[in-house]
Structure formats: C-alpha cells, structure tokens
Design an enzyme around this catalytic site. Structure first.
Site, PDB file in Angstrom:
ATOM      1  N   LYS A 108     -15.367  -1.581   0.170  1.00 32.22           N
ATOM      2  CA  LYS A 108     -14.536  -2.169   0.911  1.00 32.22           C
ATOM      3  C   LYS A 108     -14.913  -3.730   1.155  1.00 32.22           C
ATOM      4  O   LYS A 108     -16.169  -4.073   1.323  1.00 32.22           O
ATOM      5  CB  LYS A 108     -14.383  -1.790   2.413  1.00 32.22           C
ATOM      6  CG  LYS A 108     -13.810  -0.341   2.098  1.00 32.22           C
ATOM      7  CD  LYS A 108     -12.249  -0.370   1.842  1.00 32.22           C
ATOM      8  CE  LYS A 108     -11.617   0.998   1.876  1.00 32.22           C
ATOM      9  NZ  LYS A 108     -10.277   0.758   1.433  1.00 32.22           N
ATOM     10  N   LYS A 215      -2.099   8.577  -3.579  1.00 29.31           N
ATOM     11  CA  LYS A 215      -2.557   9.702  -2.778  1.00 29.31           C
ATOM     12  C   LYS A 215      -1.515  10.353  -2.500  1.00 29.31           C
ATOM     13  O   LYS A 215      -0.180  10.152  -2.406  1.00 29.31           O
ATOM     14  CB  LYS A 215      -2.721   8.729  -1.267  1.00 29.31           C
ATOM     15  CG  LYS A 215      -3.835   7.757  -1.355  1.00 29.31           C
ATOM     16  CD  LYS A 215      -3.955   7.045   0.028  1.00 29.31           C
ATOM     17  CE  LYS A 215      -5.661   6.357  -0.020  1.00 29.31           C
ATOM     18  NZ  LYS A 215      -5.138   4.952  -0.897  1.00 29.31           N
TER      19      LYS A 215
END
Length: 329
Positions: A108, A215
């Site tokens: 991240k 997803k």
C-alpha cells in the site's frame, strides 16, 4: 436470480466483529454479516462507508454464493500474495512473517498523511526482505494525480515493480499514466475503476489498464465477475476486501474458475485478521490457498459476535439492500 425471502436470510444471519493485527483502511475491527445458506456459508461485508446502492451489489453476490451452485473450478489451489499495509519500514518484516511462502507482496502506498519518502522506505524494506526473486506490486487506491503518479512510479521503479494498481482515480487519468510510464515497462492495473464504476468495461475500452483487479462481492458474484473478465479480454487478478475466511472462499471460487490465472491473487488477507470465524483460517501455506467452501466454528461465531447495536445496524442495512435488489428485479 430469484431472491430468497428477507426473513429466511435474517434467520440464517450472524454478525461478527473481528480485530485486525494492523490498522488497515482506517479500521482496527472488521465487521461482516455471515449467512448459513442452503449451498453453504456466505458473506455480506461491504465497508461501512459504502451507500446502500453499492452495498446491494455485495448482497447479490452473497445470496448467489449461498443459494446457488457455483461454476466448476479448473484448479484446486490458488497462489496468493502478501499484503503490506502502510506500515513503517521497521514493521515490514513482522507483517511478511504472517504470509507463509508468498513470493509476491502488494504494498500500500499514497497513504493519507504519509509522504513519497515513506513509500520508498516501505518498498525498499519489502525488496530487502523478499530478495531479488520476490515480486512487488503497488496499490495507490487512486490517491495520486497524474503528475504525482508519474513521479512516484519513477521513484519506485528501481525496486522492480510487477505492476501499479489504481495509481489515479479516473479512467482518463489511468490512460494518461499508462501512456507516460509505458517506456518503463511497468503495467497499470485497474481496481476501483472496475468495481466502483457504472460501466466496469470502460477501462478496457479506453486502453487504460494492462490488467484488472477483480473482487467477487463488489462485482455481484462469481458468475458476473467471470463474465466481466471474458468481455474485457484482459488478464485478471482476484483480490479480497479484507473478508473473513467465509468471504475469501467466494474469492477462491472465482479464482478457481477463471480460464487462465497469470498472477498471484490478493486472497491471503486473513493473515491481517487477529481472529477469524473458522477453526483453520484461510491463511497462506507455502504461498497458496485451497479452492473450496469453509464452515465457521460455532464457538468462534459466538465469541466474535458483534455487539447488539452493531448487529441491529447490519440487519437494517441488509433489509434496505434486499429491498433495492427486489426493486431491481
């Protein structure tokens, strides 16, 4: 899809609150509504800040997975990546230790309140820990503008990046960043521009990405996600939304059914949970996870049951989203 009655869903529902090992996406506890469906356990867990219209698509996925048989898998194991939150460089080794055998790490970056120097230090620490053979991908969650993205990718390219996920927020920005960094040979991946878009195929039509991050829950279920990948014609990485092991089993069903799987998948995130609802959580072992449904442990469901006000909040959300799906039908 014919919706099951709301009363039937509520009777099968369990709301849980699971602590995280590391603060992630601004939260320390992950809440989820789990449902004991006729085809097996399923999960409804849109993040709390999402509105009902977006959350209803997650409910459609949960109901499809719990009430209907899923596409047959073409593989039984899925290679997965480690996920590195925006932690200080000094904490990198401890986080990686939770992801047994993973050869890839998603890092991240562009965290609010941090600097590019923080990102460079974190990515450098990951490269040092993984060695030259490890694979590193970045995820900016759309936080950079085009100039910031170009500058950051240039600064981080020395660490041999596999790809950069959602460097900017819009499809036009992604296309421009992809054009600017093409000479570096670093692919651009799209996530939010697919799962949060009114037209998830706009990225592919605009030539704004080299691959898609998909997803199962946000795209409405396994079948719908498979159709999207087929129509887009781009390689896909299956990822999770910090699901419990129940939700991860849905993502694994999607990854297992993809005709081709060229990248490690972001389905190892149970390693970021300090507790789970199954006795044997879906944490990576030798860098892989098995395809198949899982069942929660009754004692763990009881131990991690959400407080009554949070259960009521989730059931009210379930009712609103069910009404939206009914109206869509």
């Amino acid at each position: 899809m014919t919706l099951p009655p709301l009363a039937d869903i509520v009777a099968r529902a369990h709301v849980v609150a699971l602590p995280l090992t590391t603060r992630f996406r601004g939260v320390d506890v992950r809440e989820a509504l789990l449902i004991d469906g006729p085809e097996g356990w399923t999960e409804f867990s849109p993040f709390t800040e999402y509105d009902d219209a977006e959350a209803a698509t997650w409910l459609a996925a949960a109901l499809d997975f719990g009430w209907h048989p899923q596409p047959a898998p073409v593989r039984t194991e899925i290679p997965v990546n480690a996920t590195m939150p925006a932690v200080p460089a000094s904490a990198v080794a401890d986080v990686l230790a939770r992801f047994d055998g993973c050869r890839t790490t998603k890092v991240k970056v562009a965290e609010r309140g941090q600097t590019l120097a923080d990102d460079v230090a974190r990515v450098r620490a990951v490269r040092t820990a993984m060695g030259p053979e490890g694979r590193i991908r970045l995820d900016a969650n759309g936080a950079w503008n085009v100039d910031e993205a170009e500058h950051a990718i240039h600064a981080l390219a020395a660490f041999d990046l596999e790809y950069v996920e959602q460097p900017c927020a819009t499809v036009d920005e992604l296309a421009e960043v992809r054009r600017r960094v093409k000479y570096m040979g670093i692919p651009i991946a799209a996530d939010e521009s697919v799962r949060k878009a009114a037209d998830p195929l706009a990225v592919a039509r605009a030539g704004a990405a080299d691959l898609l991050v998909i997803k199962a829950q946000p795209l409405g279920g396994v079948r719908r996600a498979l159709d999207l990948v087929a129509e887009a014609g781009l390689p896909a990485v299956v990822s999770s939304a910090l699901d419990t092991s129940i939700g991860l089993s849905m993502g694994l069903a999607l990854a297992g059914a993809l005709p081709s799987l060229d990248y490690d998948c972001g389905l190892g995130t149970a390693s970021l949970l300090a507790a789970d609802v199954v006795a044997d959580p879906l944490r990576p072992r030798s860098g892989t996870l098995p395809v198949g449904r899982v069942e929660p442990d009754a004692a763990l469901l009881a131990r991690h049951a959400a407080p009554a006000p949070r259960r009521d909040w989730w059931l009210a959300r379930l009712e609103r989203c069910h009404a939206l799906l009914t109206a869509r039908e």
